[in-house]
Design a protein around this motif. Structure first.
Motif, PDB file in Angstrom:
ATOM      1  N   GLU A 145       0.677  -0.768  -0.059  1.00 33.21           N
ATOM      2  CA  GLU A 145      -0.319  -0.331   0.033  1.00 33.21           C
ATOM      3  C   GLU A 145       0.805   1.541  -0.285  1.00 33.21           C
ATOM      4  OE1 GLU A 145      -3.733   2.561  -0.108  1.00 33.21           O
ATOM      5  OE2 GLU A 145      -2.710  -0.144   0.045  1.00 33.21           O
ATOM      6  N   ILE A 146       2.071   1.673   0.543  1.00 37.24           N
ATOM      7  CA  ILE A 146       3.167   2.250   0.951  1.00 37.24           C
ATOM      8  C   ILE A 146       3.913   2.804  -0.697  1.00 37.24           C
ATOM      9  CG2 ILE A 146       4.878   3.500   2.361  1.00 37.24           C
ATOM     10  CD1 ILE A 146       3.871   1.998   4.485  1.00 37.24           C
ATOM     11  N   LEU A 147       4.676   1.592  -0.252  1.00 41.06           N
ATOM     12  CA  LEU A 147       4.512   1.444  -1.942  1.00 41.06           C
ATOM     13  C   LEU A 147       4.218   1.729  -3.457  1.00 41.06           C
ATOM     14  CD1 LEU A 147       7.833  -0.797  -0.918  1.00 41.06           C
ATOM     15  CD2 LEU A 147       7.212   1.647  -1.369  1.00 41.06           C
ATOM     16  N   GLN A 148       2.601   1.467  -3.414  1.00 30.96           N
ATOM     17  CA  GLN A 148       1.518   1.583  -4.475  1.00 30.96           C
ATOM     18  C   GLN A 148       2.567   0.711  -5.346  1.00 30.96           C
ATOM     19  OE1 GLN A 148      -1.053   3.352  -4.928  1.00 30.96           O
ATOM     20  NE2 GLN A 148      -0.712   3.239  -2.362  1.00 30.96           N
ATOM     21  N   ILE A 149       2.906  -0.793  -5.188  1.00 28.22           N
ATOM     22  CA  ILE A 149       3.213  -1.766  -5.558  1.00 28.22           C
ATOM     23  C   ILE A 149       2.009  -3.517  -5.717  1.00 28.22           C
ATOM     24  CG2 ILE A 149       5.262  -0.770  -5.946  1.00 28.22           C
ATOM     25  CD1 ILE A 149       5.803  -2.848  -3.652  1.00 28.22           C
ATOM     26  N   SER A 150       2.008  -3.545  -6.751  1.00 28.30           N
ATOM     27  CA  SER A 150       1.356  -5.203  -6.027  1.00 28.30           C
ATOM     28  C   SER A 150       2.015  -6.169  -5.018  1.00 28.30           C
ATOM     29  CB  SER A 150       1.325  -6.088  -7.001  1.00 28.30           C
ATOM     30  OG  SER A 150       0.816  -7.260  -7.070  1.00 28.30           O
ATOM     31  N   TYR A 151       1.026  -6.232  -4.573  1.00 31.61           N
ATOM     32  CA  TYR A 151       1.417  -7.172  -3.144  1.00 31.61           C
ATOM     33  C   TYR A 151       2.083  -8.468  -3.336  1.00 31.61           C
ATOM     34  CZ  TYR A 151       0.731 -11.356  -0.031  1.00 31.61           C
ATOM     35  OH  TYR A 151       0.853 -12.247   0.500  1.00 31.61           O
ATOM     36  N   TRP A 152       1.882  -9.079  -4.546  1.00 28.66           N
ATOM     37  CA  TRP A 152       3.200 -10.169  -5.370  1.00 28.66           C
ATOM     38  C   TRP A 152       3.664  -9.706  -5.311  1.00 28.66           C
ATOM     39  CZ3 TRP A 152       0.941 -14.728  -3.798  1.00 28.66           C
ATOM     40  CH2 TRP A 152      -0.600 -14.568  -3.999  1.00 28.66           C
ATOM     41  N   ASP A 153       4.201  -8.912  -5.487  1.00 28.74           N
ATOM     42  CA  ASP A 153       5.249  -7.916  -6.159  1.00 28.74           C
ATOM     43  C   ASP A 153       6.654  -7.836  -4.776  1.00 28.74           C
ATOM     44  OD1 ASP A 153       5.394  -7.549  -8.466  1.00 28.74           O
ATOM     45  OD2 ASP A 153       4.837  -5.224  -8.478  1.00 28.74           O
ATOM     46  N   VAL A 154       6.064  -7.569  -3.623  1.00 29.33           N
ATOM     47  CA  VAL A 154       6.619  -8.095  -2.123  1.00 29.33           C
ATOM     48  C   VAL A 154       6.629  -9.099  -1.671  1.00 29.33           C
ATOM     49  CG1 VAL A 154       6.074  -7.505   0.586  1.00 29.33           C
ATOM     50  CG2 VAL A 154       5.047  -5.836  -1.468  1.00 29.33           C
ATOM     51  N   VAL A 155       5.519 -10.129  -2.120  1.00 28.80           N
ATOM     52  CA  VAL A 155       5.679 -11.757  -1.777  1.00 28.80           C
ATOM     53  C   VAL A 155       7.111 -12.376  -2.790  1.00 28.80           C
ATOM     54  CG1 VAL A 155       4.980 -13.626  -2.008  1.00 28.80           C
ATOM     55  CG2 VAL A 155       3.428 -11.974  -0.871  1.00 28.80           C
ATOM     56  N   LEU A 156       7.222 -11.682  -3.502  1.00 23.50           N
ATOM     57  CA  LEU A 156       8.576 -12.479  -4.186  1.00 23.50           C
ATOM     58  C   LEU A 156       9.699 -12.148  -4.583  1.00 23.50           C
ATOM     59  CD1 LEU A 156       6.713 -12.749  -8.784  1.00 23.50           C
ATOM     60  CD2 LEU A 156       7.311 -14.593  -6.562  1.00 23.50           C
ATOM     61  N   VAL A 157       9.431 -10.843  -3.482  1.00 25.91           N
ATOM     62  CA  VAL A 157      10.815 -10.594  -3.240  1.00 25.91           C
ATOM     63  C   VAL A 157      11.699 -11.158  -2.054  1.00 25.91           C
ATOM     64  CG1 VAL A 157      12.117  -8.346  -3.114  1.00 25.91           C
ATOM     65  CG2 VAL A 157      10.667  -8.345  -4.357  1.00 25.91           C
ATOM     66  N   ALA A 158      10.400 -10.768  -1.283  1.00 21.93           N
ATOM     67  CA  ALA A 158      10.749 -10.945   0.111  1.00 21.93           C
ATOM     68  C   ALA A 158      10.998 -12.666   0.719  1.00 21.93           C
ATOM     69  CB  ALA A 158       9.501 -10.593   1.123  1.00 21.93           C
TER      70      ALA A 158
END
Length: 258
Positions: free
Chosen positions: A64-77
């Motif tokens: 939400e803060i970065l205004q990116i896809s949730y899945w982008d966060v998951v894939l990186v983390a």
């Protein structure tokens, strides 16, 4: 169990109080010392806050803060989180038997009241965060902090990262994951982004060090909670937790050099 429940719980301490009630006595009965058993649980529970898909609600907040896809966060983390647990498991020595310690029944209060307390604290912290955001908007404190860190570091990347890491550990002491992330994302992450670091890696950097505060002395609430369950010395457990959790201190630096 610590990775799965920790990802959902949003609190490393609550994770220790729940899974640790079973895992710590079990490890002791299998022959591990009280210190080692408590440290393993503390580190594993803290790592659970960084494990997708939920990451203690931080994954949704980051998206939400970065205004990116949730899945982008998951894939990186996901990769660093899995790598951390792989290293932790490799550090587990084999027990050949011998004298096995016994553990006394834990003296912690029942889990439900401990969670009723955690939620009330989260509500208060969330309200306080709103005030922090308002103050920072009015005073431009985040910009001042960024300028201060850049000035005292001389602009050297590694020095800036070290200062930010220490700042995040201090800011995250004793707080739930979501509250920790919101504070470090507002106060510390802009400094790294101003240096040209990719925003998602900057946010993962501050999140990791904010969460690491749960095993880092002098507060180290996860380690102290696990020590209470096992009956070991809290200071010794916290120091051993730092020893076992060394990948958590290294991985964030890898983020910024990718």
């Amino acid at each position: 169990s610590s990775a799965v429940f920790g990802s959902v719980s949003g609190s490393a301490v609550a994770n220790v109080m729940s899974t640790g009630q079973v895992t710590i006595p079990l490890m002791i009965r299998c022959g591990y010392s009280k210190v080692r058993a408590a440290a393993y649980e503390a580190v594993a529970s803290t790592g659970g806050q960084l494990m997708p898909p939920i990451m203690g609600a931080a994954a949704f907040l980051m998206a939400e803060i970065l205004q990116i896809s949730y899945w982008d966060v998951v894939l990186v983390a996901i990769l660093p989180a899995v790598a951390f647990y792989a290293v932790l498991l490799l550090n587990v020595p084999k027990i050949k038997g011998g004298d096995r310690e016994t553990v006394k029944p834990n003296s912690l209060s029942p889990l439900l009241p401990a969670i009723t307390k955690a939620m009330s604290g989260l509500i208060i912290l969330s309200a306080a965060i709103g005030l922090i955001i308002g103050v920072m908007d009015q005073t431009a404190l985040n910009i001042r902090i960024s300028s201060f860190i850049m000035d005292i570091s001389g602009g050297y990347t590694i020095v800036v990262l070290l200062f930010v890491a220490v700042l995040c550990i201090v800011l995250g002491m004793g707080m739930p994951t979501s509250s920790t992330y919101l504070i470090v994302a507002i106060i510390a992450a802009p400094t790294l982004i101003d240096m040209g670091i990719t925003p998602i890696y900057a946010h993962l950097f501050v999140l990791y060090f904010g969460v690491i505060s749960m095993i880092t002395p002098p507060v180290a609430l996860s380690s102290f909670t696990a020590a209470k369950i096992s009956g070991a010395n809290p200071i010794v457990v916290s120091l051993h937790s730092v020893y076992l959790g060394w990948p958590l201190y290294i991985l964030p630096f890898i983020f910024v050099w990718i």
